[in-house]
Design an enzyme around this catalytic site. Structure first.
Site, PDB file in Angstrom:
ATOM      1  N   ASP A 176       0.852  -1.187   0.000  1.00 37.85           N
ATOM      2  CA  ASP A 176       0.000   0.000   0.000  1.00 37.85           C
ATOM      3  C   ASP A 176       0.885   1.233   0.000  1.00 37.85           C
ATOM      4  OD1 ASP A 176      -2.776   1.216   0.384  1.00 37.85           O
ATOM      5  OD2 ASP A 176      -1.683   2.121   2.043  1.00 37.85           O
ATOM      6  N   GLU A 211       0.841   5.724   0.412  1.00 36.19           N
ATOM      7  CA  GLU A 211       0.170   6.988   0.690  1.00 36.19           C
ATOM      8  C   GLU A 211       0.894   8.047  -0.134  1.00 36.19           C
ATOM      9  OE1 GLU A 211      -2.544   6.906   2.327  1.00 36.19           O
ATOM     10  OE2 GLU A 211      -2.304   4.871   3.102  1.00 36.19           O
ATOM     11  N   HIS A 232      -5.766   4.834   6.644  1.00 42.05           N
ATOM     12  CA  HIS A 232      -5.059   5.558   5.589  1.00 42.05           C
ATOM     13  C   HIS A 232      -3.578   5.734   5.908  1.00 42.05           C
ATOM     14  CE1 HIS A 232      -8.808   6.258   3.536  1.00 42.05           C
ATOM     15  NE2 HIS A 232      -9.312   6.853   4.592  1.00 42.05           N
ATOM     16  N   ASP A 235      -3.148  -0.488   6.622  1.00 39.98           N
ATOM     17  CA  ASP A 235      -3.918  -0.832   5.426  1.00 39.98           C
ATOM     18  C   ASP A 235      -3.415  -2.124   4.791  1.00 39.98           C
ATOM     19  OD1 ASP A 235      -5.498   1.357   5.784  1.00 39.98           O
ATOM     20  OD2 ASP A 235      -4.768   2.485   4.053  1.00 39.98           O
TER      21      ASP A 235
END
Length: 240
Positions: free
Chosen positions: A45, A47, A197, A202
């Site tokens: 994942d 960000e 988030h 995540d």
């Protein structure tokens, strides 16, 4: 012919104050007439500073090898070399990425490559799984690699779990109405410590969601590989 895959959650490891759960996928071989390739499944994942893959940058990335064991997770903040304007979404601030020791992407890419290689089975493929991988995570990753003229390894395949969630939602007895990561966590009753988030929580959530999606859809690793895509697939689609 493909070997079957059983996914179980039966390992845990502590990282700092957080207890991490792992999904163990039994050794599975993807077979064809001419080759036998083991597959390493890794969820990941990212960000970012925004939604534009051309203008925005990755500020955090995390990986989790579903085979578990020592050093099976990797997470780091990244100095994007630009101002972060969406801290309200993921909680990552400019001060956090400006801290001493936070790498820039150019410094981090060799570390990412080494981590994945260290988890990869000899002669095998890596299946990197993300939620919304096709339109978000993978395009961002490709752009960061290409920024420094580094190619994604040819033995990396990618899978988007949103595709699996949509497939499950179409089943007549399915009660899924939304396919966001948060909605799937709520549907499956998954609770993971950590901020929403943020990349590592995540990734842990996604590992558990992947287990349940593959069980509900009766999929093994060979089925996942059939649904996977390569960076070239995205490039060719963009050209059309």
């Amino acid at each position: 012919m493909s070997a079957s895959c059983t996914v179980n959650v039966n390992k845990s490891e502590k990282s700092g104050t957080q207890k991490l759960q792992y999904c163990d996928i039994q050794p599975t071989i993807i077979k064809s007439k001419e080759f036998i390739h083991p597959v390493t499944v890794i969820t990941f994942d990212i960000e970012t500073t925004g939604f534009s893959r051309n203008l925005d940058r990755i500020v955090e990335i995390a990986f989790q090898d579903l085979s578990g064991g020592e050093n099976s997770t990797f997470q780091t903040l990244i100095d994007p070399q630009c101002y972060i304007t969406n801290s309200s979404i993921h909680g990552i601030t400019n001060n956090m990425v400006a801290s001493c020791g936070v790498p820039r992407m150019q410094e981090l890419i060799p570390i990412i490559l080494q981590f994945v290689k260290s988890r990869q089975k000899p002669g095998g493929y890596v299946l990197l799984v993300a939620h919304n991988a096709r339109t978000f995570d993978v395009p961002f990753l490709l752009h960061e690699f290409s920024r420094y003229s580094i190619d994604i390894p040819q033995d990396w395949l990618f899978l988007d779990t949103m595709t699996l969630a949509r497939q499950l939602m179409k089943l007549s007895d399915s009660k899924i109405t939304k396919i966001s990561l948060e909605a799937l966590c709520e549907y499956y009753g998954i609770e993971v410590d950590g901020e929403a988030h943020r990349a590592l929580p995540d990734v842990i959530s996604l590992s558990l969601i992947l287990q349940r999606l593959t069980f509900d859809l009766k999929l093994d690793v060979s089925d996942l590989v059939e649904r996977a895509f390569t960076p070239l697939d995205l490039i060719n689609k963009k050209k059309k």
